[in-house]
Scaffold this motif. Structure first.
Motif, PDB file in Angstrom:
ATOM      1  N   SER A  41     -20.625 -29.494 -43.809  1.00 23.57           N
ATOM      2  CA  SER A  41     -21.831 -29.101 -44.537  1.00 23.57           C
ATOM      3  C   SER A  41     -22.792 -30.267 -44.482  1.00 23.57           C
ATOM      4  N   PHE A  42     -24.005 -29.998 -44.035  1.00 22.29           N
ATOM      5  CA  PHE A  42     -24.976 -31.075 -43.873  1.00 22.29           C
ATOM      6  C   PHE A  42     -25.943 -31.154 -45.054  1.00 22.29           C
ATOM      7  N   ALA A  43     -26.390 -30.012 -45.536  1.00 25.87           N
ATOM      8  CA  ALA A  43     -27.411 -29.980 -46.588  1.00 25.87           C
ATOM      9  C   ALA A  43     -26.769 -29.773 -47.955  1.00 25.87           C
ATOM     10  N   THR A  78     -28.362 -22.310 -40.675  1.00 23.21           N
ATOM     11  CA  THR A  78     -28.720 -22.126 -42.078  1.00 23.21           C
ATOM     12  C   THR A  78     -28.960 -20.641 -42.309  1.00 23.21           C
ATOM     13  N   SER A  79     -28.520 -20.159 -43.453  1.00 24.25           N
ATOM     14  CA  SER A  79     -28.687 -18.745 -43.767  1.00 24.25           C
ATOM     15  C   SER A  79     -28.923 -18.594 -45.254  1.00 24.25           C
ATOM     16  N   SER A  80     -29.431 -17.438 -45.646  1.00 26.26           N
ATOM     17  CA  SER A  80     -29.726 -17.154 -47.041  1.00 26.26           C
ATOM     18  C   SER A  80     -28.642 -16.268 -47.629  1.00 26.26           C
ATOM     19  N   ASP A 139     -23.052 -13.769 -46.690  1.00 26.58           N
ATOM     20  CA  ASP A 139     -22.223 -14.825 -47.250  1.00 26.58           C
ATOM     21  C   ASP A 139     -21.615 -15.630 -46.107  1.00 26.58           C
ATOM     22  N   GLY A 140     -20.696 -16.539 -46.432  1.00 28.45           N
ATOM     23  CA  GLY A 140     -20.125 -17.394 -45.399  1.00 28.45           C
ATOM     24  C   GLY A 140     -19.363 -16.630 -44.340  1.00 28.45           C
TER      25      GLY A 140
END
Length: 281
Positions: free
Chosen positions: A236-238, A17-19, A24-25
């Motif tokens: 993608s999980f979340a 997870t990142s902000s 970015d991706g």
């Protein structure tokens, strides 16, 4: 933040997870590939990191002050659909025959998604405008003509909008053309923003409405090799309940084609959205 979960069979899952305020991706993908390079014994990452943000990124317009928007919570439902290699090739062929131009797998996937979702909404007024956004890498538009290795946040939102009747009634080539026209505006719109001009609508404004965005994960480099080969699947999980979205990825290996993971309609629209997606692909 990263978490590794190992199973008794010997397999493992890497969670990340990142902000977006930091990266970015593509930046996140470059980071985990650097970890994979070290894990495989390389003396340094294959892509040398670039940290000089001030030398690369232009000064954007100042943010407006005021209260943060209040997210509207939706009861969005998930749906996953796979695109076969043949269906993608057929859509590309249709576009080539209709326009004399070529299009990408991304163009086809987004066009089919947008049309299927718009049809499922059954909007009473065909003049109602429907929009979607997707994220474009802007590294090639930075100062110096590129920034390979930049870990930071460097995407720009491309928005495509049209009357719902036009999206519903068009053939695949027609919707693909709308997507490609929006992509073609990227350099000019980014240049205006980079020069300090305020671009309307704000490309980074999250409206938290029922409008939605699409993210392409097929070229982010999230399939890092930590020494046992690339992962069998990246997903993608979340999903956030106030952001309707779709993610374009790859199906589990060795299956070919494209996997589209969506959470962009509520229960009332889900059956027709599923039917439209399955008919399209």
């Amino acid at each position: 933040m990263m978490q590794v979960t190992e199973f008794t069979c010997g397999g493992f899952v890497v969670g990340l997870t990142s902000s977006h305020t930091m990266t970015d991706g593509l930046g996140a993908g470059q980071f985990i590939n650097a970890i994979g390079d070290y894990a495989r014994g390389l003396p340094k990452p294959r892509v040398t990191p670039i940290w000089s943000r001030d030398e690369l990124i232009p000064n954007p317009p100042k943010l407006l002050s005021g209260p943060l928007p209040t997210p509207r919570i939706f009861q969005l439902r998930r749906l996953t659909v796979d695109l076969s290699v043949d269906s993608i090739a057929d859509a590309k062929s249709q576009f080539l025959q209709a326009t004399g131009r070529r299009c990408s797998t991304f163009d086809v996937a987004v066009a089919r998604l947008w049309q299927a979702r718009t049809r499922s909404l059954r909007l009473a007024d065909p003049s109602t405008r429907v929009s979607l956004g997707f994220f474009a890498d802007a590294r090639h538009l930075l100062r110096g003509g590129g920034a390979a290795g930049f870990y930071g946040n460097c995407f720009y939102t491309v928005t495509v909008s049209a009357e719902s009747g036009a999206v519903v009634g068009a053939d695949t080539a027609g919707v693909v053309a709308m997507i490609r026209d929006a992509k073609a505006r990227l350099p000019a719109e980014f240049a205006r923003w980079a020069a300090g001009e305020r671009v309307e609508p704000d490309p980074y404004d999250l409206s938290f409405s029922y409008e939605w965005f699409v993210s392409d994960w097929t070229r982010l480099g999230l399939d890092a090799d930590y020494g046992w080969g690339t992962p069998s699947q990246v997903i993608s999980f979340a999903f956030l309940p106030f952001m309707a979205k779709a993610i374009i990825g790859a199906p589990p290996a060795p299956k070919a084609g494209v996997r589209i993971m969506t959470q962009c309609v509520e229960e009332v629209n889900l059956p027709e959205f599923r039917d439209e997606m399955e008919a399209a692909f």
